[in-house]
Design an enzyme around this catalytic site. Structure first.
Site, PDB file in Angstrom:
ATOM      1  N   TYR A   1     -32.228  35.726  -2.832  1.00 51.11           N
ATOM      2  CA  TYR A   1     -31.645  34.435  -2.449  1.00 51.11           C
ATOM      3  C   TYR A   1     -32.146  33.324  -3.366  1.00 51.11           C
ATOM      4  O   TYR A   1     -31.358  32.572  -3.938  1.00 51.11           O
ATOM      5  CB  TYR A   1     -32.021  34.146  -0.991  1.00 51.11           C
TER       6      TYR A   1
ATOM      7  N   VAL B   1     -34.692  30.538  13.052  1.00 50.63           N
ATOM      8  CA  VAL B   1     -35.716  30.355  14.074  1.00 50.63           C
ATOM      9  C   VAL B   1     -35.236  29.570  15.301  1.00 50.63           C
ATOM     10  O   VAL B   1     -35.504  29.976  16.441  1.00 50.63           O
ATOM     11  CB  VAL B   1     -37.009  29.748  13.466  1.00 50.63           C
TER      12      VAL B   1
ATOM     13  N   PHE C   1     -35.114  31.223  19.017  1.00 49.07           N
ATOM     14  CA  PHE C   1     -36.053  30.770  20.060  1.00 49.07           C
ATOM     15  C   PHE C   1     -35.296  30.260  21.292  1.00 49.07           C
ATOM     16  O   PHE C   1     -35.711  30.503  22.421  1.00 49.07           O
ATOM     17  CB  PHE C   1     -36.978  29.666  19.520  1.00 49.07           C
TER      18      PHE C   1
ATOM     19  N   THR D   1     -45.039  25.660   8.687  1.00 42.51           N
ATOM     20  CA  THR D   1     -44.228  24.504   9.100  1.00 42.51           C
ATOM     21  C   THR D   1     -42.825  24.539   8.504  1.00 42.51           C
ATOM     22  O   THR D   1     -42.588  25.165   7.473  1.00 42.51           O
ATOM     23  CB  THR D   1     -44.873  23.168   8.654  1.00 42.51           C
TER      24      THR D   1
ATOM     25  N   PRO E   1     -42.648  30.931   3.249  1.00 42.11           N
ATOM     26  CA  PRO E   1     -43.407  29.746   2.827  1.00 42.11           C
ATOM     27  C   PRO E   1     -44.216  29.149   3.974  1.00 42.11           C
ATOM     28  O   PRO E   1     -43.716  29.032   5.092  1.00 42.11           O
ATOM     29  CB  PRO E   1     -42.315  28.767   2.366  1.00 42.11           C
TER      30      PRO E   1
HETATM   31  N1  UDP Z   1     -39.734  32.563  12.571  1.00 43.03           N
HETATM   32  C1  UDP Z   1     -40.490  33.020  13.635  1.00 43.03           C
HETATM   33  N2  UDP Z   1     -39.864  33.815  14.557  1.00 43.03           N
HETATM   34  C2  UDP Z   1     -38.545  34.157  14.494  1.00 43.03           C
HETATM   35  C3  UDP Z   1     -37.789  33.685  13.409  1.00 43.03           C
HETATM   36  C4  UDP Z   1     -38.433  32.885  12.458  1.00 43.03           C
HETATM   37  O1  UDP Z   1     -41.679  32.742  13.753  1.00 43.03           O
HETATM   38  O2  UDP Z   1     -38.063  34.858  15.386  1.00 43.03           O
HETATM   39  C5  UDP Z   1     -40.385  31.691  11.568  1.00 43.03           C
HETATM   40  C6  UDP Z   1     -40.305  32.263  10.151  1.00 43.03           C
HETATM   41  O3  UDP Z   1     -41.384  33.135   9.934  1.00 43.03           O
HETATM   42  C7  UDP Z   1     -40.347  31.020   9.308  1.00 43.03           C
HETATM   43  C8  UDP Z   1     -39.709  29.946  10.181  1.00 43.03           C
HETATM   44  O4  UDP Z   1     -39.721  30.467  11.509  1.00 43.03           O
HETATM   45  O5  UDP Z   1     -41.671  30.648   9.020  1.00 43.03           O
HETATM   46  C9  UDP Z   1     -38.283  29.593   9.797  1.00 43.03           C
HETATM   47  O6  UDP Z   1     -37.557  30.783   9.735  1.00 43.03           O
HETATM   48  P1  UDP Z   1     -35.988  30.825   9.480  1.00 43.03           P
HETATM   49  O7  UDP Z   1     -35.569  32.240   9.634  1.00 43.03           O
HETATM   50  O8  UDP Z   1     -35.306  29.834  10.337  1.00 43.03           O
HETATM   51  O9  UDP Z   1     -35.741  30.382   7.966  1.00 43.03           O
HETATM   52  P2  UDP Z   1     -36.637  29.989   6.700  1.00 43.03           P
HETATM   53  O10 UDP Z   1     -37.065  28.583   6.897  1.00 43.03           O
HETATM   54  O11 UDP Z   1     -37.821  30.915   6.630  1.00 43.03           O
HETATM   55  O12 UDP Z   1     -35.744  30.149   5.559  1.00 43.03           O
END
Ligand code: UDP
Length: 336
Positions: free
Chosen positions: A170, A214, A218, A237, A301
């Site tokens: 990506y 996320v 959630f 974060t 990240p």
């Molecule tokens: N995350 C989490 N649990 C989940 C899905 C995501 O803790 O069920 C965390 C993930 O590890 C990341 C953040 O939430 O640090 C954001 O994840 P997302 O998949 O929304 O996209 P990203 O910002 O990583 O591209």
């Protein structure tokens, strides 16, 4: 699914932020037009008086995101994968290239398709823009910064990406997409604009399977009183932008004059830990969910925070909707 027509609060808010941007009678091709952001973009453009051609192969986008637009006389929907050549055979004013899977959980399953839609797909989108002398908006991502080392991260930061890691498909495809855009801008004088989108959420975002990001994951887990799946210790974060702010920013960048060859971060510069987010959502939906901790994904990240000084300056962009307002708006959708 709630009705997101021009009378909805969300659409009204977007239109209020676009009063000085003219799309009347413009013809716009939106790739990924039935995705989360794409469908909001198509609908907003129709409300601004544009003719919209929506292209989607429904890899992660869903027809139901735009089914309610099918009766609109200025809306055309075509099933097509932009990583294969396409000619709209119609004069265009603007191409908005949004088509791509974007969820980190998808990277593992579809890395080749992700690479194709952002490299071959971008090349095809640029070719269309060139043929019809149209402007092009490329949706890049905060992911091009990788594991950033400068916060808040400005457009001038060059990134720290693992080409070989799970996110490489990506991150590197979007980086290549940006390079394609600048090549067409320099070599053919094409009016390209690049937006680096930071985490965005809102109605129509998928929560299912590996598509879920996320916030919808959630909310879904909390509403079912199931454990909230925290990856790592939850101290990483993100900064979350509500969809109305994001679409306002995108369409200001695509529509205002004098921005050829510019790259702009669009996001909401308020940083939250994932743990704070989980607790907020549990509280919001009065859930009895517990927190369950699992391994952090590779190259996830640890911080992400946009510097939006440039968006403020060149677009007059200012996010209006914080998490305390945006999360309840999004949960409404899950109740319908
Ligand atoms: N995350 C989490 N649990 C989940 C899905 C995501 O803790 O069920 C965390 C993930 O590890 C990341 C953040 O939430 O640090 C954001 O994840 P997302 O998949 O929304 O996209 P990203 O910002 O990583 O591209």
């Amino acid at each position: 699914m709630s009705d997101h027509n021009s009378n909805s609060e969300d659409m009204k808010r977007i239109l209020a932020g676009l009063q000085d941007v003219d799309y009347q009678d413009k013809t716009v091709l939106v790739t990924g037009g039935s995705g989360f952001l794409g469908s909001w973009m198509c609908e907003t453009l129709l409300n601004k008086g544009a003719h919209v051609i929506c292209l989607d192969n429904y890899a992660s986008g869903r027809p139901e995101n735009t089914d309610h637009l099918l009766d609109h006389p200025c809306f055309t929907r075509i099933e097509h994968d932009i990583s294969k050549p396409f000619d709209p055979e119609r004069k265009l004013d603007l191409v908005c290239h949004l088509a791509s899977r974007a969820g980190p959980l998808e990277f593992e399953h579809y890395p080749i398709q992700i690479l194709k839609s952002n490299t071959l797909g971008t090349m095809h989108a640029l070719g269309i823009a060139k043929k019809y002398n149209a402007r092009l908006l490329f949706t890049s991502t905060s992911e091009i910064y990788g594991e950033a080392e400068v916060f808040p991260t400005p457009e001038t930061y060059r990134g720290n990406v693992n080409t070989l890691g799970i996110r490489g498909c990506y991150d590197e495809a979007k980086r290549a997409g940006e390079a394609y855009c600048m090549a067409y801008h320099r070599q053919h004088g094409l009016d390209v604009r690049i937006v680096r989108i930071f985490n965005t959420y809102g109605p129509r975002m998928r929560s299912d399977g590996h598509y879920g990001r996320v916030i919808p994951r959630f909310i879904d887990q909390a509403m079912q009183n199931q454990p909230i799946t925290i990856f790592g210790d939850g101290t990483q974060t993100r900064s979350f932008c509500y969809v109305t702010d994001q679409i306002t920013g995108l369409l200001r960048l695509a529509g205002l004059p004098g921005l050829a060859g510019e790259v702009v971060n669009i996001g909401n510069p308020v940083e939250w830990t994932i743990l704070e987010l989980a607790k907020k959502i549990i509280q919001l939906v009065h859930s009895s969910s517990t927190l369950s901790y699992g391994p952090l994904q590779q190259d996830d990240p640890m911080r992400r925070l946009p510097n939006i000084d440039k968006a403020r300056k060149v677009l007059g962009f200012e996010p209006q909707v914080g998490l305390d307002e945006g999360l309840p708006r999004m949960t409404e959708e899950f109740l319908i």
